[in-house]
Design an enzyme around this catalytic site. Structure first.
Site, mmCIF file in Angstrom:
data_model
loop_
_atom_site.group_PDB
_atom_site.id
_atom_site.type_symbol
_atom_site.label_atom_id
_atom_site.label_comp_id
_atom_site.label_asym_id
_atom_site.label_seq_id
_atom_site.Cartn_x
_atom_site.Cartn_y
_atom_site.Cartn_z
ATOM 1 N N THR A 111 34.891 -3.399 5.713
ATOM 2 C CA THR A 111 35.881 -2.652 5.106
ATOM 3 C C THR A 111 37.144 -3.047 4.457
ATOM 4 O OG1 THR A 111 37.363 -1.650 6.335
ATOM 5 C CG2 THR A 111 34.740 -0.448 6.038
ATOM 6 N N ASP A 203 39.601 -18.792 5.982
ATOM 7 C CA ASP A 203 40.241 -18.044 6.385
ATOM 8 C C ASP A 203 40.685 -19.153 7.860
ATOM 9 O OD1 ASP A 203 39.029 -15.428 8.155
ATOM 10 O OD2 ASP A 203 40.643 -16.789 9.237
ATOM 11 N N ASP A 206 41.475 -19.078 11.528
ATOM 12 C CA ASP A 206 40.540 -19.551 12.622
ATOM 13 C C ASP A 206 40.521 -20.839 12.059
ATOM 14 O OD1 ASP A 206 38.943 -17.219 13.222
ATOM 15 O OD2 ASP A 206 37.696 -16.504 11.033
HETATM 16 O O1 LIG Z 1 45.198 -9.020 2.075
HETATM 17 P P1 LIG Z 1 44.109 -8.618 3.489
HETATM 18 O O2 LIG Z 1 42.680 -8.440 2.345
HETATM 19 O O3 LIG Z 1 44.281 -7.544 4.033
HETATM 20 O O4 LIG Z 1 43.498 -10.193 4.037
HETATM 21 C C1 LIG Z 1 44.374 -10.853 4.309
HETATM 22 C C2 LIG Z 1 44.978 -10.335 6.065
HETATM 23 O O5 LIG Z 1 43.606 -11.108 6.111
HETATM 24 C C3 LIG Z 1 43.821 -12.789 7.206
HETATM 25 O O6 LIG Z 1 43.600 -11.972 8.425
HETATM 26 P P2 LIG Z 1 42.270 -11.239 9.037
HETATM 27 O O7 LIG Z 1 42.261 -10.302 9.608
HETATM 28 O O8 LIG Z 1 41.480 -12.530 9.565
HETATM 29 O O9 LIG Z 1 43.020 -11.502 11.225
HETATM 30 P P3 LIG Z 1 43.391 -12.798 12.510
HETATM 31 O O10 LIG Z 1 44.932 -13.680 11.040
HETATM 32 O O11 LIG Z 1 43.574 -13.058 12.955
HETATM 33 O O12 LIG Z 1 42.335 -14.160 11.863
HETATM 34 C C4 LIG Z 1 45.635 -12.638 6.976
HETATM 35 O O13 LIG Z 1 45.785 -13.294 8.062
HETATM 36 C C5 LIG Z 1 45.764 -11.927 5.966
HETATM 37 O O14 LIG Z 1 46.153 -10.976 7.723
HETATM 38 O O1 LIG Z 2 40.917 -15.716 1.706
HETATM 39 C C1 LIG Z 2 40.817 -15.472 2.780
HETATM 40 C C2 LIG Z 2 41.576 -13.689 2.991
HETATM 41 C C3 LIG Z 2 41.806 -12.853 3.823
HETATM 42 N N1 LIG Z 2 42.135 -13.804 5.312
HETATM 43 C C4 LIG Z 2 41.523 -14.618 4.533
HETATM 44 O O2 LIG Z 2 42.315 -15.773 5.738
HETATM 45 N N2 LIG Z 2 41.878 -15.998 4.272
HETATM 46 MG MG LIG Z 3 41.077 -14.054 10.118
#
Ligand SMILES: O=P(O)(O)OC[C@H]1O[C@H](OP(=O)(O)OP(=O)(O)O)[C@H](O)[C@@H]1O
Ligand SMILES: O=c1cc[nH]c(=O)[nH]1
Ligand SMILES: [Mg+2]
Length: 212
Positions: A111, A203, A206
């Site tokens: 989502t 990501d 990651d």
């Molecule tokens: O603007 P948005 O669409 O919300 O996406 C951005 C978010 O996605 C990533 O986190 P992620 O959910 O991958 O979590 P992580 O940091 O644990 O990998 C990133 O570090 C932000 O927090």
């Molecule tokens: O490009 C993207 C979007 C969301 N979160 C990430 O880490 N990378």
């Molecule tokens: Mg992430």
């Protein structure tokens, strides 16, 4: 128009050079981590240039004089877990006394909605200027939710610092929190069908933690 929004792009050549290295897919976890720390320090240097100063009476080996010192304004650093953690060390090197709170937020892969899973803040968030950090601003959902949470907990003065942003994310975050200034190193082209920033850097969490 992005230019009309409460956003500032930090286009310092060192930041842009290091960001290019971070974007490259062959950049491994060790270098990615080091570059994120370095960029965070450089960006923190830029965003703190307006911190208020006061005169202090000091004595040099030569003479008594007045000299500038930070006026003691309280700061707080709030990384959005996980990826925001990669921005902490660089900023702490510049502002060693900064208090740190943590907000855990992940994006549901289907989502793309933000899911909160952790929150631990300094008790006096209401009295601090909070620097909220997350390398990625994609849809803006995670940042908007984190900022709402901080406001619910009493925060009054917040700035948001990210590395790479999508135009949609900036617009969404600015609409939800027009009072909060966004600093970014790059406004990229768009989001792809999976909600990833294009060209982006993949990501961030990651790549930072080696969980690809
Ligand atoms: O603007 P948005 O669409 O919300 O996406 C951005 C978010 O996605 C990533 O986190 P992620 O959910 O991958 O979590 P992580 O940091 O644990 O990998 C990133 O570090 C932000 O927090
Ligand atoms: O490009 C993207 C979007 C969301 N979160 C990430 O880490 N990378
Ligand atoms: Mg992430």
């Amino acid at each position: 128009m992005i230019e009309d929004l409460n956003v500032s792009v930090i286009d310092h050549p060192l930041v842009q050079h290091k960001l290019t290295l971070m974007r490259m897919q062959e950049t491994g976890t060790k270098d990615f981590r080091e570059l994120l720390e370095e960029i965070s320090m450089l960006m923190a240097y830029e965003i703190t240039r307006d911190l208020p100063l006061v005169d202090m009476d000091i004595t040099t080996p030569v003479v008594k004089c007045k000299s500038k010192t930070l006026d003691g304004k309280k700061l707080g650093l709030i990384p959005i877990l996980r990826a925001g953690l990669g921005m902490v060390d660089g900023i702490v090197k510049l502002i060693p006394t900064i208090k740190i709170g943590h907000v855990g937020m992940y994006r549901d892969p289907k989502t793309l909605a933000p899911v909160e899973y952790y929150c631990k803040l300094p008790t006096d968030v209401a009295d601090r200027t909070l620097i909220v950090v997350d390398p990625m601003l994609a849809t803006g959902g995670s940042a908007a939710a984190a900022l709402s949470l901080l406001k619910e907990k009493g925060a009054k003065h917040i700035i948001f610092l990210c590395l790479v942003s999508a135009p949609q994310g900036i617009e969404a975050l600015n609409k939800a929190h027009p009072d909060i200034k966004i600093y970014t190193a790059s406004v990229d082209q768009k989001l792809n069908e999976h909600g990833y920033i294009v060209p982006g850097l993949g990501d961030a969490g990651d790549r930072l933690f080696g969980t690809l």
